[in-house]
Write an enzyme that holds these catalytic residues in place. Structure first.
Site, PDB file in Angstrom:
ATOM      1  N   TYR A 163       0.847  -1.208   0.000  1.00 15.26           N
ATOM      2  CA  TYR A 163       0.000   0.000   0.000  1.00 15.26           C
ATOM      3  C   TYR A 163       0.879   1.253   0.000  1.00 15.26           C
ATOM      4  O   TYR A 163       0.671   2.176  -0.797  1.00 15.26           O
ATOM      5  CB  TYR A 163      -0.913  -0.041   1.233  1.00 15.26           C
ATOM      6  N   LYS A 167       1.188   4.045  -3.015  1.00 14.09           N
ATOM      7  CA  LYS A 167       0.798   5.447  -2.811  1.00 14.09           C
ATOM      8  C   LYS A 167       1.980   6.397  -3.015  1.00 14.09           C
ATOM      9  O   LYS A 167       1.801   7.508  -3.520  1.00 14.09           O
ATOM     10  CB  LYS A 167       0.170   5.624  -1.424  1.00 14.09           C
TER      11      LYS A 167
HETATM   12  N1  LIG Z   1     -10.446   5.755   4.051  1.00 15.90           N
HETATM   13  C1  LIG Z   1      -9.229   6.141   4.410  1.00 15.90           C
HETATM   14  O1  LIG Z   1      -8.925   6.274   5.595  1.00 15.90           O
HETATM   15  C2  LIG Z   1      -8.184   6.456   3.348  1.00 15.90           C
HETATM   16  C3  LIG Z   1      -7.010   7.067   3.743  1.00 15.90           C
HETATM   17  C4  LIG Z   1      -6.049   7.391   2.764  1.00 15.90           C
HETATM   18  C5  LIG Z   1      -6.292   7.090   1.451  1.00 15.90           C
HETATM   19  N2  LIG Z   1      -7.453   6.478   1.103  1.00 15.90           N
HETATM   20  C6  LIG Z   1      -7.667   6.165  -0.308  1.00 15.90           C
HETATM   21  O2  LIG Z   1      -8.914   6.684  -0.711  1.00 15.90           O
HETATM   22  C7  LIG Z   1      -9.381   5.947  -1.847  1.00 15.90           C
HETATM   23  C8  LIG Z   1     -10.823   5.586  -1.628  1.00 15.90           C
HETATM   24  O3  LIG Z   1     -10.928   4.708  -0.533  1.00 15.90           O
HETATM   25  P1  LIG Z   1     -12.171   4.670   0.462  1.00 15.90           P
HETATM   26  O4  LIG Z   1     -11.644   4.887   1.808  1.00 15.90           O
HETATM   27  O5  LIG Z   1     -13.267   5.521  -0.039  1.00 15.90           O
HETATM   28  O6  LIG Z   1     -12.526   3.109   0.376  1.00 15.90           O
HETATM   29  P2  LIG Z   1     -13.830   2.326  -0.065  1.00 15.90           P
HETATM   30  O7  LIG Z   1     -13.503   0.900   0.167  1.00 15.90           O
HETATM   31  O8  LIG Z   1     -15.039   2.908   0.583  1.00 15.90           O
HETATM   32  O9  LIG Z   1     -13.916   2.634  -1.641  1.00 15.90           O
HETATM   33  C9  LIG Z   1     -12.997   2.113  -2.554  1.00 15.90           C
HETATM   34  C10 LIG Z   1     -13.743   1.760  -3.830  1.00 15.90           C
HETATM   35  O10 LIG Z   1     -12.782   1.300  -4.795  1.00 15.90           O
HETATM   36  C11 LIG Z   1     -13.370   0.196  -5.452  1.00 15.90           C
HETATM   37  N3  LIG Z   1     -12.347  -0.656  -6.048  1.00 15.90           N
HETATM   38  C12 LIG Z   1     -11.475  -1.487  -5.414  1.00 15.90           C
HETATM   39  N4  LIG Z   1     -10.705  -2.117  -6.314  1.00 15.90           N
HETATM   40  C13 LIG Z   1     -11.094  -1.673  -7.536  1.00 15.90           C
HETATM   41  C14 LIG Z   1     -10.680  -1.978  -8.861  1.00 15.90           C
HETATM   42  N5  LIG Z   1      -9.716  -2.859  -9.100  1.00 15.90           N
HETATM   43  N6  LIG Z   1     -11.296  -1.330  -9.880  1.00 15.90           N
HETATM   44  C15 LIG Z   1     -12.289  -0.457  -9.649  1.00 15.90           C
HETATM   45  N7  LIG Z   1     -12.728  -0.143  -8.420  1.00 15.90           N
HETATM   46  C16 LIG Z   1     -12.136  -0.759  -7.370  1.00 15.90           C
HETATM   47  C17 LIG Z   1     -14.160  -0.532  -4.397  1.00 15.90           C
HETATM   48  O11 LIG Z   1     -15.129  -1.397  -4.956  1.00 15.90           O
HETATM   49  C18 LIG Z   1     -14.765   0.641  -3.637  1.00 15.90           C
HETATM   50  O12 LIG Z   1     -16.019   1.030  -4.161  1.00 15.90           O
HETATM   51  C19 LIG Z   1      -8.440   4.743  -1.976  1.00 15.90           C
HETATM   52  O13 LIG Z   1      -7.505   4.986  -3.010  1.00 15.90           O
HETATM   53  C20 LIG Z   1      -7.744   4.697  -0.627  1.00 15.90           C
HETATM   54  O14 LIG Z   1      -6.481   4.087  -0.702  1.00 15.90           O
HETATM   55  C21 LIG Z   1      -8.420   6.146   2.012  1.00 15.90           C
END
Ligand SMILES: NC(=O)c1ccc[n+]([C@@H]2O[C@H](COP(=O)([O-])OP(=O)(O)OC[C@H]3O[C@@H](n4cnc5c(N)ncnc54)[C@H](O)[C@@H]3O)[C@@H](O)[C@H]2O)c1
Length: 259
Positions: A163, A167
């Site tokens: 991860y 990133k």
């Molecule tokens: N939530 C946090 O604390 C956090 C922190 C830092 C970064 N992020 C980043 O934010 C972004 C969104 O995450 P989130 O927290 O909303 O998570 P989430 O799990 O709610 O949403 C992620 C979405 O990505 C989709 N997905 C996964 N693999 C996929 C693929 N191969 N093709 C298409 N879609 C795919 C999933 O089905 C889901 O709908 C991610 O890139 C995550 O790494 C999240």
């Protein structure tokens, strides 16, 4: 500024592509884009969640179409991005946000398949999205791309090497693309969220409830984010209100990496 700074209609007549739009931050960003006038192409692996996100937007009178897409697959991404031009005649903005989390594993215990899938989805996926979005945005006269990195794109976390590497890669990829296309009218930037209350985090907290308080304590602001608070930063980077911002990695993390 070429467009109004008003939040209500700043994306009127424009078209946005959001990956990972079925849930969490991507779903929130899609809703906010639509509220501010954009027509949407939503891409996600999750068919049911993606259709429900698109339907929720259409129920407000805005336009949205969902395309089931694995962002790690070039042909699928090409098809999803082409939907913007086919259905709406243009593409102006992209928020490349699809992501997943895996079980914690130190490097020597990390299954090769976990490493590869994480890099495929979260780094190669962003590359593939930009590869197809850029020509479409150029054909529309320019626009903006925002890639979702993470605080894990700026600092390391033990047990999360895939991860963290993906990133960090997103931030580097964003900088290179920004330098390549900034003078052609596409601003490419990334955001680095802290912890947000999404499925990704709720799944982990369900397994280890004590983690909720721990996560809140890790953020100097004293809490974790709502998905909309992260999405707002992505929309700002797409808007003309950030017209001189290029190649940046914007922390939206309640002070996490400032410590
Ligand atoms: N939530 C946090 O604390 C956090 C922190 C830092 C970064 N992020 C980043 O934010 C972004 C969104 O995450 P989130 O927290 O909303 O998570 P989430 O799990 O709610 O949403 C992620 C979405 O990505 C989709 N997905 C996964 N693999 C996929 C693929 N191969 N093709 C298409 N879609 C795919 C999933 O089905 C889901 O709908 C991610 O890139 C995550 O790494 C999240």
């Amino acid at each position: 500024m070429s467009k109004s700074a008003s939040n209500t209609d700043e994306f009127e007549g424009r078209v946005a592509f959001v990956s990972g739009a079925a849930s969490g931050i991507g779903r929130a960003a899609s809703r906010l884009f639509a509220e501010r006038g954009a027509r949407l192409v939503l891409a996600d692996l999750d068919h049911e969640g993606g259709e429900s996100a698109a339907e929720a937007i259409r129920a407000t009178g805005a336009e949205a179409v969902f395309v089931e897409t694995d962002v790690a697959e070039g042909e699928a991404v090409a098809r999803a991005v082409a939907t913007a031009t086919e259905r709406f005649g243009r593409l102006d903005y992209a928020y490349n946000n699809a992501g997943l989390s895996g079980p914690p594993n130190f490097v020597s215990e990390m299954p090769e398949a976990q490493w590869r899938r994480t890099i495929d989805v979260m780094l190669t996926g962003v590359f593939l999205c930009m590869k197809y979005e850029i020509p479409a945005i150029l054909a529309s006269g320019g626009g903006a791309i925002v890639n979702c990195a993470s605080g894990a794109g700026l600092i390391g976390f033990p047990g999360q090497s895939a991860y963290v590497a993906s990133k960090h890669g997103v931030i580097g990829l964003t900088r290179a693309a920004a330098l390549e296309y900034g003078s052609q009218g596409i601003r490419v930037n990334s955001i680095c969220p802290g912890t947000a209350r999404t499925a990704m985090v709720e799944d982990v907290v369900r397994e280890t409830p004590a983690l909720q308080q721990e996560l809140e304590g890790l953020h100097p602001i004293g809490r974790i984010a709502e998905p909309e608070e992260i999405a707002e930063a992505a929309l700002w980077l797409c808007s003309e209100r950030s017209s001189f911002v290029l190649g940046t990695a914007l922390s939206v993390d309640g002070g996490y990496v400032a410590q």
